[in-house]
Design a protein around this motif. Sequence first.
Motif, PDB file in Angstrom:
ATOM      1  N   GLY A 197      -8.984   6.465  -1.746  1.00 41.49           N
ATOM      2  CA  GLY A 197      -8.044   6.681  -0.648  1.00 41.49           C
ATOM      3  C   GLY A 197      -7.599   5.380   0.000  1.00 41.49           C
ATOM      4  N   PHE A 198      -8.574   4.529   0.297  1.00 42.34           N
ATOM      5  CA  PHE A 198      -8.264   3.227   0.903  1.00 42.34           C
ATOM      6  C   PHE A 198      -7.420   2.372  -0.045  1.00 42.34           C
ATOM      7  CE2 PHE A 198     -11.603   2.584   4.418  1.00 42.34           C
ATOM      8  CZ  PHE A 198     -10.614   2.447   5.383  1.00 42.34           C
ATOM      9  N   THR A 199      -7.836   2.344  -1.323  1.00 43.47           N
ATOM     10  CA  THR A 199      -7.153   1.491  -2.306  1.00 43.47           C
ATOM     11  C   THR A 199      -5.694   1.902  -2.475  1.00 43.47           C
ATOM     12  OG1 THR A 199      -9.280   1.298  -3.459  1.00 43.47           O
ATOM     13  CG2 THR A 199      -7.344   0.556  -4.645  1.00 43.47           C
ATOM     14  N   SER A 200      -5.438   3.221  -2.501  1.00 41.46           N
ATOM     15  CA  SER A 200      -4.056   3.691  -2.685  1.00 41.46           C
ATOM     16  C   SER A 200      -3.157   3.203  -1.554  1.00 41.46           C
ATOM     17  CB  SER A 200      -4.024   5.218  -2.778  1.00 41.46           C
ATOM     18  OG  SER A 200      -4.463   5.808  -1.566  1.00 41.46           O
ATOM     19  N   VAL A 201      -3.670   3.243  -0.316  1.00 45.61           N
ATOM     20  CA  VAL A 201      -2.877   2.790   0.845  1.00 45.61           C
ATOM     21  C   VAL A 201      -2.644   1.281   0.770  1.00 45.61           C
ATOM     22  CG1 VAL A 201      -2.772   2.685   3.362  1.00 45.61           C
ATOM     23  CG2 VAL A 201      -3.842   4.637   2.261  1.00 45.61           C
ATOM     24  N   ILE A 202      -3.718   0.530   0.452  1.00 46.60           N
ATOM     25  CA  ILE A 202      -3.612  -0.934   0.418  1.00 46.60           C
ATOM     26  C   ILE A 202      -2.637  -1.381  -0.669  1.00 46.60           C
ATOM     27  CG2 ILE A 202      -4.905  -3.042  -0.155  1.00 46.60           C
ATOM     28  CD1 ILE A 202      -7.314  -1.752   1.330  1.00 46.60           C
ATOM     29  N   ILE A 203      -2.766  -0.788  -1.877  1.00 48.00           N
ATOM     30  CA  ILE A 203      -1.875  -1.187  -2.982  1.00 48.00           C
ATOM     31  C   ILE A 203      -0.413  -0.910  -2.622  1.00 48.00           C
ATOM     32  CG2 ILE A 203      -1.186  -0.611  -5.356  1.00 48.00           C
ATOM     33  CD1 ILE A 203      -4.189  -0.205  -5.970  1.00 48.00           C
ATOM     34  N   ARG A 204      -0.155   0.264  -2.054  1.00 44.52           N
ATOM     35  CA  ARG A 204       1.225   0.619  -1.692  1.00 44.52           C
ATOM     36  C   ARG A 204       1.775  -0.323  -0.609  1.00 44.52           C
ATOM     37  NH1 ARG A 204       5.968   1.811  -3.307  1.00 44.52           N
ATOM     38  NH2 ARG A 204       7.231   3.030  -1.839  1.00 44.52           N
ATOM     39  N   ALA A 205       0.920  -0.658   0.379  1.00 46.75           N
ATOM     40  CA  ALA A 205       1.357  -1.571   1.452  1.00 46.75           C
ATOM     41  C   ALA A 205       1.676  -2.956   0.893  1.00 46.75           C
ATOM     42  CB  ALA A 205       0.276  -1.665   2.521  1.00 46.75           C
ATOM     43  N   VAL A 206       0.842  -3.428  -0.044  1.00 41.16           N
ATOM     44  CA  VAL A 206       1.061  -4.749  -0.659  1.00 41.16           C
ATOM     45  C   VAL A 206       2.383  -4.747  -1.433  1.00 41.16           C
ATOM     46  CG1 VAL A 206       0.215  -6.335  -2.447  1.00 41.16           C
ATOM     47  CG2 VAL A 206      -1.378  -5.410  -0.759  1.00 41.16           C
ATOM     48  N   VAL A 207       2.661  -3.647  -2.164  1.00 38.12           N
ATOM     49  CA  VAL A 207       3.920  -3.550  -2.930  1.00 38.12           C
ATOM     50  C   VAL A 207       5.126  -3.543  -1.981  1.00 38.12           C
ATOM     51  CG1 VAL A 207       5.299  -2.034  -4.422  1.00 38.12           C
ATOM     52  CG2 VAL A 207       2.871  -2.391  -4.912  1.00 38.12           C
ATOM     53  N   VAL A 208       5.044  -2.737  -0.927  1.00 36.78           N
ATOM     54  CA  VAL A 208       6.163  -2.614   0.027  1.00 36.78           C
ATOM     55  C   VAL A 208       6.425  -3.936   0.740  1.00 36.78           C
ATOM     56  CG1 VAL A 208       6.854  -1.536   2.225  1.00 36.78           C
ATOM     57  CG2 VAL A 208       5.928  -0.124   0.386  1.00 36.78           C
ATOM     58  N   GLN A 209       5.349  -4.660   1.104  1.00 38.14           N
ATOM     59  CA  GLN A 209       5.502  -5.913   1.862  1.00 38.14           C
ATOM     60  C   GLN A 209       5.764  -7.120   0.966  1.00 38.14           C
ATOM     61  OE1 GLN A 209       6.010  -4.138   4.681  1.00 38.14           O
ATOM     62  NE2 GLN A 209       5.304  -5.996   5.711  1.00 38.14           N
ATOM     63  N   GLY A 210       5.706  -6.924  -0.353  1.00 42.00           N
ATOM     64  CA  GLY A 210       6.035  -8.014  -1.269  1.00 42.00           C
ATOM     65  C   GLY A 210       4.873  -8.930  -1.602  1.00 42.00           C
ATOM     66  N   GLY A 211       3.658  -8.433  -1.514  1.00 40.19           N
ATOM     67  CA  GLY A 211       2.482  -9.215  -1.888  1.00 40.19           C
ATOM     68  C   GLY A 211       1.487  -9.393  -0.749  1.00 40.19           C
ATOM     69  N   ILE A 212       0.339 -10.012  -1.086  1.00 37.06           N
ATOM     70  CA  ILE A 212      -0.718 -10.210  -0.088  1.00 37.06           C
ATOM     71  C   ILE A 212      -0.334 -11.329   0.889  1.00 37.06           C
ATOM     72  CG2 ILE A 212      -3.131 -10.959   0.212  1.00 37.06           C
ATOM     73  CD1 ILE A 212      -3.773  -9.532  -2.425  1.00 37.06           C
ATOM     74  N   SER A 213       0.352 -12.379   0.376  1.00 41.34           N
ATOM     75  CA  SER A 213       0.702 -13.529   1.233  1.00 41.34           C
ATOM     76  C   SER A 213       1.527 -13.144   2.460  1.00 41.34           C
ATOM     77  CB  SER A 213       1.455 -14.587   0.421  1.00 41.34           C
ATOM     78  OG  SER A 213       0.599 -15.111  -0.562  1.00 41.34           O
TER      79      SER A 213
END
Length: 618
Positions: free
Chosen positions: A199-215
């Motif tokens: 559950g946590f991973t799905s949210v984090i991965i989607r947020a990283v994709v939407v925001q254009g990366g971890i940086s």
Amino acid sequence: MSASSAVGTFVVWDYVVFAGMLLISAAIGIYYAIADGGQKTSKDFLMGGRSMTAVPVALSLTASFMSAVTVLGTPSEVYRFGAIFGIFAITYTCVVIISAEIFLPVFYRLGITSTYEYLEIRFNKVIRLCGTIMFIIQTILYTGIVIYAPALALNQVTGFHLWGAVVSTGVVCTFYCTMGGLKAVVWTDVFQVGIMVAGFTSVIIRAVVVQGGISPILNDSYHGGRLNFWDFDPNPLRRHTFWTIVFGGTFTWTGIYGVNQAQVQRYISCKTRFHAKMSLYVNLLGLWAILACAVFAGLCLYSVYKDCDPWTANIVSAPDQLMPYLVLDLLRDFPGVPGLFVACAYSGTLSTVSSSINALAAVTVEDLIKPYFNLSERQLSWTSKGMSLLYGVLCIGMAALASLMGSLLQAALSVFGMIGGPLLGLFALGILFPWANPTGGLVGLVCGFAVSLWVGIGSQVYSALPESTRPLHLSTAGCNLSTPTVDSNWTAMTEMTPLTTTLLNEAADRPYLADHWYSLSYLYFSTVGTLVVLAVGLIVSLLTGGRKQHLEYGKTLVKEDLIFYSLFSSYKANDEKQVEMLNWKPSPSKVSGTVNPAFSDIKLDLPENKEKVNGVRI
């Protein structure tokens, strides 16, 4: 304007995922009810027959720690106050070492089922009864809140049916606890920790994709002041600093990991002491992973809503609703994934509640039934199952009561922390100080509990001032809302209970204690309780002849329990062996030139045996 209409809503697939999680949990309970002929004795039911291994127990400990409060509360905590919450990684390390090296060896050696048995072994029956009753009250209170609070947050954001969720999770939880006992609790926890990570991973991965990366996420967090890891202000009134988290947090969490029945019951059900210690150390890796996920999810939350805070803009009514809102906002095009996150939050609830129900049943049977009624093992096994059922129903009832408590929810959660500190002090007194006696233990417990209640209730009446909590700036500058929003600087004020508001209206000037005692960081409540019990307990014990009492070996921590002593002893033994080998001198007789002992010249002094074996005299 409702959140669900703004971002998305639950669909059939979300309910299917959630129902699947409940069905698999129930199936595990049925399996352990019939596997190996079922739970024949109370020991099988409450302790898994003391046959558990390290890894499943470690995952179970992690799952119980990670309630829905962690899933929903920690990201919003990081969103509002910054990533200093990540310093808890150091706290968890200290807690696990203290629990594994100080409390575990004593509990495991004594072979107890209820941690409160130790209080009678070390002190007397009265202190055991006090500890048991305090534990039962705090656990029922806390468990009702753990069931209700996430249901309310998820209901208000997703439209997920409130009482359907409360009753279904409560019933399923009670079912598998009553059917399968501790083994079912542990193995459902293993399954649920997987759901939580997913559950946590799905949210984090989607947020990283939407925001254009971890940086970009880290960059936004840095400029928003969220990467505030190192705050070394020693002021104990500050809510979260390095010192309050490391010192105060260690006392608070040791009260849970070191002496709380729900956690201790799991690791002393391991088949050896080595497995028990390993379960705690492996669990530490799980705690770090969950903490990292929760903190990073909070940073994702800030990065997405840095220009339009849904809480300040009145789109959601409480900080706990921010994570569900983010999930529906980012994952609305992925049917079933929002359901996975809700399953993640409820897995946290199920794992915590199941641990509590099993622990309550164990404590009731061992402390309140066994000493006073002469029952057979079969009767005790059925009694344990009956207790699980009773406490399950009580916890669902407590959730219904929690819905009526409103602003007292946080007060009840604080009471949970207030009781944990004095109990930790009592156990520490017994395990670490051989001269502590029953009189000192009882007086110390009463004083510690009184002081904890004083500071805890005072903090509810007089909320801490903004300079103690220091919420970070939230903006609504980028919101495109037709409805008027409140001023974006309103976060400079802390949330106040109705009782607080009334009192502040009645008295404009706060008393001296309000800003110097009641404003103490909530993490120090447990610390204060523990230290008062230790100080008062030791002084009273010394004044009432504590040094004259004779304790049996093993009731307190002994030097052989310490890992450093064990390592030193084995090193010393090896050293002596090497010295012995160096000092060895050969026989003065002629050496035969071989090192094979079969051809050695050393004469063996064997006792003469005149009997014949197979016709040969030896």
